[in-house]
Design a protein around this motif. Sequence first.
Motif: not given
Length: 710
Positions: A269-274, A277-285, A692-696
Amino acid sequence: MYLHPSCLRAGTSTLALVLTTIAAPAFADEAADGAPQDVSSSEITVLGARSKDYKVDQLTTATRTGTSIMDVPQSIQFVPRDVIDDQQILDLTSALRNVSGIQAGTDAGNRSESFTIRGFRSSYYAIDSIMLSPAIETNDSYRDLANVERIEVLKGPASVLYGRGDPGGLINIVTKQPRFERGMNFSVQGGSNDFMRGQVDVTGPVDAAKTLAVRFIAAAQTGDTFRDVFQPYRRQFLSGSVLWQPTDRTRVIASLTYAHQKNQTDRGIVATTDADGDLVVNLPRERFLGEAWATTESSRYEFNYRIEHELADWLTVRQIGHYDEGKLDLFGINYGTSVAVNAITGARTVTRTAVEQHENNHNYDAQADMVARFSTGGIGHTVVFGGEYVKSYRFRTFARATLARIDIDNPEYGAQPGTFVLAADREVKSKSLSGYLQDQIDIGEHVNLLAGVRYDHAQQSDHGSTQYASDDKAWSPRVGVVFKPVPNVSLFADFTRSFQSKPEPTIDGKPIDPEKGKQYEAGIKAELFGGRLASTLSVYQLTRENVTQQDPNNVGYNINAGVQRSQGVEFDMSGAITPSVKVIANGAYTDATVRSSTDYAKGNKLIGVPKWSGSLWVTLEPVDGPLSRFGLGGGVVAASNRMGNLENTFSVGGYTRFDSSLWYKLADKVRLTVNVKNITNQYYIASTVSRAQITPGEGRSFLVGLSGGF
């Protein structure tokens, strides 16, 4: 800046014939139940020795002489087969959670494993003391554990005996060896996400005189994953080995393995901006941002042999040979580094690029050494003197194509890549010639010294879009001391250096200078509860120069990221508290930062390194009484906050994961086991490489296994 709270590789035919001869009648004692063997002079005989209480007394990784752990002036830990079985471990990464200071690294798009050891990334490991090819940057497949007896981890640089390698530590996988007692064991497993696996292990003598023994191991597995992928993961593994021991002084062993895997290519998954304006990781695993056609297929052959002969009671000579050959065919998708938001619909999309990669590689490794044991003036010496020659090759084709963006919240699949544009073929050649000398010195009952040095002459060329050649020479020393005030306690200190020539390309075509590392370490080892429980507490400082890092501005290239340092405290414990209670536990405090760099700020934290981490696993298995057929295991794995990239623009949160195991002995050597992993179903991130490369990590899962021996 945080993790969202709501998410938080000559003799092959003969080998096959001998295996066929032995397979049918080999149904007696369980193959893995042999008692530990003598390790006083032979490295071979220690291979395959097994502990039944989570404790191993002699190891080969640190000195190649079967030395007692208490006499090694360096932190070294292990994961025995019993732990692998009790936790129903299926991959190397999960096994290494039982060792302090090790975290998961990149999975290279769901095709292989890498690690962070004492804060530093590592894609290399050794199989029976033979390192992987220096020409490959990323392994082409996951390592199957079917033929693994135990895993040894030597913390810090190991260049004196092993040459190339990452400075954080050396992972050595010790494989199962043929035995002169007939035996067969099996296991079948099934669980969440349609997972299924079967495994069989047969060993025994070929002749009545018991001078020739063989072992055959086979495994196959298939299953989906917790991710919303289209293609299942499939793997097949075969291993055959022969042990010839015509006399007590001569031992010859040869093995051949084959592994094949096919799976969905998956960059996570990818990091997104909340809203702030902060980068967060909150996509479903489970969110998958790839396509069904993105798959990876790989195959690997490995052949090893080892000849050992005792010329005299005090002198042993050894010759080791290795050849491996791998093939990789990959269709993948890379994600962009930013997420766009549609001003009207609010849809969030990420750019994608289709990639096609085909690769062939092979590697030769030949070693010869001698081990001499003698005394001078009442002082004992164990001297290892030898040399190594390595020649490796890798050829890769690579192409890119355009691919439609994808909605990260409501993905619609079916996009096809545009026309692939070929990049220049890449050809990597590597060879090295090395010599090493080591002396273990015993001064009475209380003091042991260790000193060694290695000389490496490494040459590499990398011809592709950029072309360069390197010719590097280096000396790597190692010194250490052990003081034993009482028989069950050892105080130790050591200094080690590492050297590694890098084949990775740079945008300007100039090679990165060889990476160098140095470590200062001190600690204490103790054997408790009558020697049943081993523990190690160590402090260290480890510095790494000329660090190769992915070029953030030029995909497929690398930069010199400067100097990095890791320092910390680690604790490991394994063994039995009582005959019924076994434990393996660890904890680590790791401070890993950039010390100097032209690209990253001094003080930046290294990628994926938690300041605090650890695990605990305890089993209760009564040795008698009405509950003696039952066993219960439980544990926890935890890690604190970790940085998601070297720029430190975002982080992933800490986590605590609980696992459990319950088993019942249906017969003396047959048991049914049920494991539940991530009991609380906590959302956590297993590893990160970039935004752009995050492993849940996987949620709650179940695994049922039936295993036994005859």
